[in-house]
Design a protein around this motif. Structure first.
Motif, mmCIF file in Angstrom:
data_model
loop_
_atom_site.group_PDB
_atom_site.id
_atom_site.type_symbol
_atom_site.label_atom_id
_atom_site.label_comp_id
_atom_site.label_asym_id
_atom_site.label_seq_id
_atom_site.Cartn_x
_atom_site.Cartn_y
_atom_site.Cartn_z
ATOM 1 N N HIS A 130 17.436 -56.269 59.922
ATOM 2 C CA HIS A 130 16.468 -55.157 59.914
ATOM 3 C C HIS A 130 16.706 -54.367 58.634
ATOM 4 N N LEU A 131 16.207 -54.943 57.546
ATOM 5 C CA LEU A 131 16.603 -54.468 56.222
ATOM 6 C C LEU A 131 16.103 -53.055 55.908
ATOM 7 N N PHE A 132 16.992 -52.266 55.374
ATOM 8 C CA PHE A 132 16.736 -50.878 54.967
ATOM 9 C C PHE A 132 16.352 -49.983 56.154
ATOM 10 N N GLY A 133 16.432 -50.531 57.380
ATOM 11 C CA GLY A 133 16.128 -49.711 58.553
ATOM 12 C C GLY A 133 14.794 -50.014 59.204
ATOM 13 N N ARG B 290 8.978 -39.260 54.122
ATOM 14 C CA ARG B 290 7.591 -38.795 54.136
ATOM 15 C C ARG B 290 7.301 -37.977 52.868
ATOM 16 N N GLN B 291 8.268 -37.146 52.491
ATOM 17 C CA GLN B 291 8.064 -36.335 51.277
ATOM 18 C C GLN B 291 8.044 -37.202 50.024
ATOM 19 N N TYR B 292 8.943 -38.176 49.976
ATOM 20 C CA TYR B 292 8.925 -39.119 48.849
ATOM 21 C C TYR B 292 7.570 -39.830 48.792
ATOM 22 N N ASN B 293 7.138 -40.347 49.949
ATOM 23 C CA ASN B 293 5.871 -41.098 49.992
ATOM 24 C C ASN B 293 4.708 -40.260 49.474
ATOM 25 N N TYR C 187 15.736 -45.848 51.148
ATOM 26 C CA TYR C 187 14.351 -45.599 50.766
ATOM 27 C C TYR C 187 14.121 -46.361 49.462
ATOM 28 N N THR C 188 13.349 -47.429 49.545
ATOM 29 C CA THR C 188 13.264 -48.368 48.427
ATOM 30 C C THR C 188 11.848 -48.503 47.900
ATOM 31 N N LEU C 189 11.700 -48.233 46.608
ATOM 32 C CA LEU C 189 10.404 -48.387 45.947
ATOM 33 C C LEU C 189 10.317 -49.774 45.324
ATOM 34 N N ASN C 190 9.095 -50.299 45.280
ATOM 35 C CA ASN C 190 8.862 -51.548 44.562
ATOM 36 C C ASN C 190 7.957 -51.197 43.372
ATOM 37 N N LEU C 191 8.469 -51.412 42.167
ATOM 38 C CA LEU C 191 7.774 -50.948 40.959
ATOM 39 C C LEU C 191 7.002 -52.082 40.290
ATOM 40 N N LYS C 192 5.937 -51.693 39.609
ATOM 41 C CA LYS C 192 5.151 -52.678 38.870
ATOM 42 C C LYS C 192 4.990 -52.183 37.437
ATOM 43 N N ASP C 193 5.253 -53.051 36.467
ATOM 44 C CA ASP C 193 5.134 -52.677 35.049
ATOM 45 C C ASP C 193 5.944 -51.422 34.715
ATOM 46 N N VAL C 194 7.121 -51.327 35.287
ATOM 47 C CA VAL C 194 8.019 -50.214 34.974
ATOM 48 C C VAL C 194 9.345 -50.832 34.529
ATOM 49 N N ASP C 195 9.960 -50.244 33.505
ATOM 50 C CA ASP C 195 11.292 -50.680 33.081
ATOM 51 C C ASP C 195 12.286 -50.164 34.132
ATOM 52 N N VAL D 171 12.839 -53.555 42.522
ATOM 53 C CA VAL D 171 13.126 -52.517 43.523
ATOM 54 C C VAL D 171 14.139 -51.501 43.005
ATOM 55 N N VAL D 172 14.021 -50.290 43.534
ATOM 56 C CA VAL D 172 15.027 -49.260 43.280
ATOM 57 C C VAL D 172 15.090 -48.369 44.522
ATOM 58 N N SER D 173 16.302 -48.014 44.919
ATOM 59 C CA SER D 173 16.475 -47.170 46.101
ATOM 60 C C SER D 173 16.905 -45.778 45.671
ATOM 61 N N LEU D 174 16.222 -44.775 46.218
ATOM 62 C CA LEU D 174 16.497 -43.370 45.870
ATOM 63 C C LEU D 174 17.496 -42.781 46.865
ATOM 64 N N PRO D 175 18.091 -41.627 46.531
ATOM 65 C CA PRO D 175 19.042 -41.019 47.459
ATOM 66 C C PRO D 175 18.393 -40.846 48.839
ATOM 67 N N MET D 176 19.120 -41.198 49.884
ATOM 68 C CA MET D 176 18.580 -41.083 51.243
ATOM 69 C C MET D 176 19.722 -40.745 52.181
ATOM 70 N N HIS D 177 19.626 -39.581 52.795
ATOM 71 C CA HIS D 177 20.631 -39.182 53.787
ATOM 72 C C HIS D 177 20.095 -38.023 54.605
ATOM 73 N N THR D 178 20.944 -37.512 55.472
ATOM 74 C CA THR D 178 20.473 -36.516 56.438
ATOM 75 C C THR D 178 20.414 -35.106 55.862
#
Ligand SMILES: *Cc1c(COP(=O)(O)O)cnc(C)c1O
Length: 379
Positions: free
Chosen positions: A128-131, A259-262, A295-303, A352-359
């Motif tokens: 159950h990847l990334f939750g 939700r705020q990131y999204n 919390y993992t973003l999938n980027l397109k045309d980004v370094d 992919v890149v994962s941003l800080p994620m915690h409580t």
């Protein structure tokens, strides 16, 4: 990436006295605290058996030993996951069969699993990847058709729900024949050292596993099977039992941050935000499927690597989970693999890149993180 000190400050009044109790009692191993936590977790998950053990990697290994998998049996799992999943398969001299993942959910691709099944296949290990829960209804149906075991690697998914096709919900980790989880400090339910557990509703399997974790002993000093030594200690159980009542609110805090990131990245042409299940695609107030271990973003045309450096320069930790597909790791290369079968994983490791994620993330931190990401991407 995580703020364990901030979280500890809020529960230390519960943890510290219980720690002292354990120190005074000297019941460090298999003490009443471990049993108490086990019962409470069984109740929370609505599962018959929780068997605590030393860590999440052991939990997976012990689950496979409990099922009686033997040398040469093929076990199918995802190419895009933490190495522990494939490591224990190989350690037990089973044959790992890695398959590609879904580009939206990042979870094991059920069609790829179907194609990989051979007469030697004995088990499927969805992660159950990334939750976010894997597609369990389809996996269970496929497993039934082919008489396979399903072992859920729930190290990143604890407390999450799986939404079945009929709309009902079940906690992740109690759908397959057996599941493993990890209580590593940074996991959604983490202790202050190492810890793990196995879950199952199967009474016979639970009995077998209770012996395996304790040197294969079912009766004191009678060793019926080859086992291991893998236990959760009482001090860790204290931490876990103090945190368990907060697990839902911890996961809610993670969802709130997500939700705020999204919202900040919404409709950006170069950013794909994490998806929930198909019927709860946006992260809404009532959607409690995803528990956002990452919390993992999938980027397109980004370094991507440039973004990682930019975030780090601004004091923002971030992670790339995972930078190399398992089928390309030296330990797990196998000539049977064909690059064309791993197009999704081969792409994700680059984008992919994962941003800080915690409580403990607050609005100000999230605002700074999202602004810094967008500054880089939008130039
Ligand atoms: C963390 C993790 C494990 C291993 O857990 P440990 O407690 O570190 O041994 C296994 N699988 C996945 C997917 C994980 O994220």
């Amino acid at each position: 990436m995580v703020d364990l000190q901030g979280q500890y400050a809020k529960i230390k009044d519960v943890i510290n006295p219980s720690f002292n109790e354990v120190l005074e009692s000297a019941a460090f191993i298999n003490g009443p605290k471990v049993h108490q936590f086990q019962k409470n977790l069984e109740e929370y998950l609505d599962v018959k058996h929780v068997i605590p053990c030393a860590n999440g990697t052991d939990a997976l290994q012990i689950a496979m030993m409990g099922l009686g998998l033997e040398q040469g049996d093929e076990v199918i799992t995802a190419d895009f996951t933490f190495a522990a999943t494939v490591e224990v398969i190989a350690l037990l001299k089973l044959t790992p069969v890695l398959v590609d993942v879904d580009p939206i959910t990042f979870n094991i691709d059920v069609d790829a699993v179907r194609k990989a099944i051979t007469p030697k296949t004995k088990a499927i290990v969805p992660v159950h990847l990334f939750g976010l829960a894997a597609n369990m209804d389809e996996i269970m149906t496929l497993a039934k058709e082919h008489n396979l075991y399903v072992i859920e690697d729930n190290a990143q998914g604890i407390g999450g729900d799986y939404r079945h096709n009929d709309g009902s919900k079940t906690k992740t980790g109690v759908i397959g024949h057996v599941a493993s989880t990890s209580f590593f400090p940074s996991k959604n339910l983490g202790c202050y050292g190492d810890g793990g557990a196995i879950f199952t509703n199967d009474n016979d399997l639970a009995h077998t596993i209770r012996g395996i974790v304790n040197h294969g002993m079912y009766k004191r000093y009678h060793h019926d099977v080859v086992g291991v030594n893998s236990r959760l200690d009482s001090l860790q159980a204290v931490v876990l039992d103090a945190k368990l009542p907060h697990l839902d609110s911890y996961n809610n805090a993670r969802r709130n941050a997500a939700r705020q990131y999204n919202q900040a990245f919404k409709n950006h042409p170069k950013i794909t935000t994490p998806s929930g299940l198909s019927d709860c695609d946006s992260i809404c107030d009532t959607c409690d499927c995803h528990v956002f271990h990452q919390y993992t973003l999938n980027l397109k045309d980004v370094d991507r690597d440039g973004l990682v450096a930019h975030l780090n320069e601004n004091g923002i930790p971030c992670g790339v989970y995972y930078p190399i597909p398992l089928h390309k790791q030296k330990a797990y290369v196998d000539e049977r693999y064909n690059e064309d079968d791993f197009t999704v994983t081969n792409q994700l490791v680059k984008s992919v890149v994962s941003l800080p994620m915690h409580t403990e993330l607050d609005d100000e931190q999230i605002g700074f993180i999202t602004k810094t990401v967008l500054d880089f991407i939008d130039g």
